[in-house]
Scaffold this active site. Structure first.
Site, PDB file in Angstrom:
ATOM      1  N   CYS A 133       0.852  -1.684   0.085  1.00 53.75           N
ATOM      2  CA  CYS A 133       0.392  -0.085  -0.339  1.00 53.75           C
ATOM      3  C   CYS A 133       0.919   1.315   0.265  1.00 53.75           C
ATOM      4  CB  CYS A 133      -0.692   0.020   1.163  1.00 53.75           C
ATOM      5  SG  CYS A 133      -2.129  -1.314   1.766  1.00 53.75           S
ATOM      6  N   HIS A 162      -5.740   1.295   5.806  1.00 52.12           N
ATOM      7  CA  HIS A 162      -5.966   0.283   4.403  1.00 52.12           C
ATOM      8  C   HIS A 162      -7.602  -1.121   5.157  1.00 52.12           C
ATOM      9  CE1 HIS A 162      -6.967  -2.004   0.848  1.00 52.12           C
ATOM     10  NE2 HIS A 162      -6.237  -2.892   1.348  1.00 52.12           N
ATOM     11  N   HIS A 177      -9.849  -4.446   4.665  1.00 52.44           N
ATOM     12  CA  HIS A 177     -10.774  -4.771   3.622  1.00 52.44           C
ATOM     13  C   HIS A 177     -12.088  -5.982   4.199  1.00 52.44           C
ATOM     14  CE1 HIS A 177      -6.461  -7.462   1.434  1.00 52.44           C
ATOM     15  NE2 HIS A 177      -6.837  -5.437   1.336  1.00 52.44           N
ATOM     16  N   GLU A 206     -26.555  10.172  12.044  1.00 50.58           N
ATOM     17  CA  GLU A 206     -25.316  11.074  12.954  1.00 50.58           C
ATOM     18  C   GLU A 206     -23.827  10.677  13.039  1.00 50.58           C
ATOM     19  OE1 GLU A 206     -26.252  12.568  15.486  1.00 50.58           O
ATOM     20  OE2 GLU A 206     -24.485  13.156  15.775  1.00 50.58           O
ATOM     21  N   HIS A 247     -12.849  -4.692  -2.930  1.00 59.12           N
ATOM     22  CA  HIS A 247     -11.237  -4.810  -2.287  1.00 59.12           C
ATOM     23  C   HIS A 247     -11.549  -3.867  -1.042  1.00 59.12           C
ATOM     24  CE1 HIS A 247      -6.680  -3.664  -3.180  1.00 59.12           C
ATOM     25  NE2 HIS A 247      -7.019  -4.016  -1.557  1.00 59.12           N
TER      26      HIS A 247
END
Lengths: 242, 242, 242, 242
Positions: D98, D116, D118, D140, D196
């Site tokens: 990443c 990140h 999944h 909210e 993804h």
């Protein structure tokens, strides 16, 4: 009733002593969503002593000192009234309202432990199975369940049947209908209570717990199957891969 | 068979020793819902030794002293009968009923570890995919899976295919149909068992575990997609954003 | 205002002291999904002191030193402005935006603790029950709830009614509509806020917590029942086993 | 590159040091189901140093010694090739795949941390929102999200828009389309990747984490609403209680 102080009945350094196990198991059941909101519980019988959690308390915060110890059997026919105790907590606590229902499992199945949960899987099963019993077949998990709760293990080819009784405003009033269901369904490993939960027992706490896990799994997958339109009972001679 | 006491095979201060890892991993699998009710398990093979958990016990409460150690390979063609052991627990325990199935992963894939779960995602996948295999494509998680379980990583463009075999009343009787499925689907990273669960293996325990996580994720999202009416396999040339 | 340093108000070795309990309970609520993303919280009132968590912080990482202590009652009619404090954290923190709503529970119900969650079960209930209240009957868990939050326990035969108020851009602006709902529904044990969450109170933190657990359970099962097409309120004279 | 040994960059007794925080946060994300099967991760930037977890490892078992430290900015325009390091683990590890996507958040938003996941809620959102963006209003939890991820908090009256980019076989190839989406949607607090997961960033790790929690909550409830047939975006002038 005992030579030593009653409190010695709930003091032990052995983590497998019932007075230590009950708090640990209740904490674990809390995290499974079985005993939130003070509901549900577990009792353990060792020979002539029954260890029971208090009623109406946070089940994940029970301590050994909160445990009640009752003699088994009770001298009167019903533990409804005039219940005898070997040890009571000093706090202002009452023994679990499930006591008479736990007693059913001792008297009718010679159980060593009985678990009561409010699991939503159990409750949803009682709402989707509108008749007198939950039934499921052809699930590997059925093999983890024992005939009548304390007998031999079921086979993969057996259909699991768990009777469902109707709920009552007072928990102790379930005593007779639970006993009736246990007589009518001698092979059933537990009793569901509609809109309420389930009672499951076993020869000892390990077997009561693992059977409760198997049944809870079967209620959960049974509910998922019903909602997905999948049949939960197959004809024994049917090819399971339709 | 070993110079030292057999018990030394399961005694180590290294948390990554198989006799320490198996209890820790089983506890973690319990909390994932993979091995409740005594079901499921994991074995680890290190060279010529296979470490296996006992059968029919609470998987979150296994201790190193409960672990079986078997020599690999076994001198007879089948570990069904006359299994040899390097070490057995002193308690009255039996080795996991999955033993012959774990052996398939060693013999047919040279695996170093094999995991068996009763995950409801796996079981629901076998109920919604009524044919001989579960299939899914175009999911990032597919990249976490390896060809045949022990080969190169799959690509995002690969379609994952996991064969489904029919369950049998006795776990060891799955041995032949599992082996057949592994021969017929050489690229498959695991084998689903209908109404039962899944077997997943890898070169070592880390890869067996991470692949089991990927497959379980894919079973779960595949089931969600099916129930939501979404296609689980796309044409490779299709724009994924229909 | 106190003889000792204000910091002594949040320093105690007693795990049940509010300054220790609030961090512990918030951690536990985080893991239930009630207070993720800094949302939600809990306050505890002991006599003339109110302990409140800070606003906009990670609720699972609160420490005793982050807790605000306010005098109760506040000298001005509204704690909106010119709020008085007995103790403020030294960090650049603001007291929970829920403060005026917590005050409603003290002033209108003499509560000792109030909990606010963003539980998705509460939010989904406000989306599926489009009118002014969530209603459910014939669930054992109803017995864990108290009339008006601080009164006697409900019976299994009671229908639970929880009013739903509309959300506003600023949390403190819910104060008046929450108070109105509490006046209009004096028996309600909490107030739902549409698209937002729920406020639940009790005589003390134990009862506020166990009632929040019961209500959350009832919102969850109510949502499941609605989605499954099952009626959530039965006629009291109806046989529950239709 | 630094006076001290590079390893001193990841050795600290402060639990809030990035080399200690990343392992702790990854363990917590694992239990949320965000980073199972080695997927997902988090990076933290402190001034001119970026701390990054390794690629392809079990995210719940990372140790401080596994952390990579990179200088920021990188001397070359792209960190794709010839990446510079201040510290690399001695094990045979590779920095997170990443990395170029995390860099987008630093370069385009001046973020201090990027996460990140999944999460299946993110993936399901990308399957049910088939267009270029996920949208939701009148929740909210939207108030916990910041404009562009690092700006002012959104209001309850704002509609949350999170762009969805198409997945690619190699994670680093998402770099350009992610950057494009960030330019096209300057107010978006994150970027979804179809089939993804999601990238979310913030000024620091606390804000990146709490925003990821808010977004995950919104993806989850958005998916539930869609599946229940409830509209996820309301007209701003509409009465929310239809």
């Amino acid at each position: 009733m005992v030579g030593d102080s009653p409190d010695s009945l709930v003091r032990s350094s052995d983590p497998l002593h019932p007075a230590n196990l009950i708090p640990e198991l209740c904490r674990s059941f809390y995290h499974l969503g079985w005993v939130t909101g003070t509901g549900g519980g577990i009792c353990i019988r060792e020979g002539d002593k029954v260890f029971i959690a208090p009623s109406g308390v946070q089940k994940e915060r029970i301590e050994p000192g909160h445990i009640f110890v009752l003699p088994y059997p009770q001298p009167t026919p019903s533990p409804h009234t005039d219940r005898l105790f070997l040890r009571r907590p000093q706090l202002n606590l009452k023994e679990s309202a499930c006591t008479p229902l736990f007693w059913n499992s001792f008297e009718l199945r010679d159980a060593g432990s009985c678990i009561h949960t409010h699991s939503q899987h159990a409750v949803m099963a009682t709402l989707l199975w509108k008749g007198p019993a939950f039934t499921i077949s052809h699930q590997e998990m059925i093999k983890g369940v024992r005939v009548g709760g304390t007998g031999a293990a079921l086979s993969y080819l057996d259909t699991l049947i768990v009777p469902i009784i109707e709920n009552t405003p007072f928990e102790e009033d379930l005593r007779d209908s639970m006993a009736e269901a246990m007589v009518k369904y001698p092979d059933a490993p537990g009793v569901l209570v509609r809109r309420h939960g389930v009672y499951v027992w076993g020869k000892d706490w390990e077997k009561a717990k693992t059977q409760t896990e198997c049944l809870d799994y079967l209620f959960e997958i049974g509910v998922k199957m019903q909602l997905a339109g999948l049949p939960t009972v197959l004809n024994p001679i049917e090819n399971t891969n339709e």
